[in-house]
Motif scaffolding. Sequence first.
Motif, PDB file in Angstrom:
ATOM      1  N   ALA A  40      43.965  45.568  54.708  1.00 20.30           N
ATOM      2  CA  ALA A  40      42.567  45.642  55.157  1.00 20.30           C
ATOM      3  C   ALA A  40      41.712  46.397  54.138  1.00 20.30           C
ATOM      4  O   ALA A  40      40.567  46.015  53.865  1.00 20.30           O
TER       5      ALA A  40
ATOM      6  N   ALA B  98      41.347  44.192  50.957  1.00 21.79           N
ATOM      7  CA  ALA B  98      40.395  43.108  51.232  1.00 21.79           C
ATOM      8  C   ALA B  98      38.956  43.622  51.175  1.00 21.79           C
ATOM      9  O   ALA B  98      38.078  42.971  50.603  1.00 21.79           O
ATOM     10  N   GLU B  99      38.731  44.809  51.741  1.00 21.20           N
ATOM     11  CA  GLU B  99      37.374  45.373  51.718  1.00 21.20           C
ATOM     12  C   GLU B  99      36.928  45.636  50.282  1.00 21.20           C
ATOM     13  O   GLU B  99      35.821  45.274  49.891  1.00 21.20           O
TER      14      GLU B  99
ATOM     15  N   ASN C 298      36.881  40.373  50.202  1.00 21.93           N
ATOM     16  CA  ASN C 298      37.525  39.241  50.864  1.00 21.93           C
ATOM     17  C   ASN C 298      37.835  39.605  52.303  1.00 21.93           C
ATOM     18  O   ASN C 298      37.835  40.771  52.670  1.00 21.93           O
ATOM     19  N   SER C 299      38.170  38.592  53.080  1.00 24.03           N
ATOM     20  CA  SER C 299      38.715  38.853  54.406  1.00 24.03           C
ATOM     21  C   SER C 299      40.215  39.063  54.248  1.00 24.03           C
ATOM     22  O   SER C 299      40.815  38.643  53.255  1.00 24.03           O
ATOM     23  N   VAL C 300      40.840  39.702  55.227  1.00 25.29           N
ATOM     24  CA  VAL C 300      42.284  39.910  55.188  1.00 25.29           C
ATOM     25  C   VAL C 300      43.022  38.570  55.153  1.00 25.29           C
ATOM     26  O   VAL C 300      43.952  38.403  54.355  1.00 25.29           O
ATOM     27  N   PRO C 301      42.639  37.565  55.978  1.00 24.88           N
ATOM     28  CA  PRO C 301      43.355  36.281  55.896  1.00 24.88           C
ATOM     29  C   PRO C 301      43.284  35.635  54.511  1.00 24.88           C
ATOM     30  O   PRO C 301      44.278  35.108  54.021  1.00 24.88           O
ATOM     31  N   VAL C 302      42.126  35.698  53.850  1.00 25.74           N
ATOM     32  CA  VAL C 302      42.002  35.125  52.505  1.00 25.74           C
ATOM     33  C   VAL C 302      42.875  35.908  51.527  1.00 25.74           C
ATOM     34  O   VAL C 302      43.606  35.331  50.717  1.00 25.74           O
TER      35      VAL C 302
END
Length: 141
Positions: A84, A87-88, A92-96
């Motif tokens: 997380a 990603a931040e 990006n988002s966590v899934p990406v």
Amino acid sequence: MPGHPALTRILRQHIEDEQLKPGDLLFQGENGGILAGSVIRRAWRGARQAVLPPHVFDSPTCRRVYDNRHSRLTKWLNDGVPPAQVAEWAGNSVPVLLATYARCVDGQLPDLKRRLEAAGDLPEPVEDQCADSPGARRKSS
């Protein structure tokens, strides 16, 4: 994206020395415009060759300047930075992030096993899962 503190100090000093304003180019070309791609590639190749062992220099690792982003994100994940947070930082988002980098995470298994063992949550190893399956040879008594 966060950078190494030493690099951040160098860049801030460059910005101050050049009296750059928001929107100004950090590094300018010969006539004050955009730096030519060929100049960037030559400088990047020289920097890689100066600091990397030959087997890494010859590999695809950070061959392009943009590859730094991928290498940095992979390193953070391998170092155990929570996805997380990575990603931040990456925007990006966590899934990406996980769809792109999950297969790049390496080297954490021994530490994870130690942590599970310490917590008492590691399952006992299964001896031979196939020994009792139909068609398996049984030892005669």
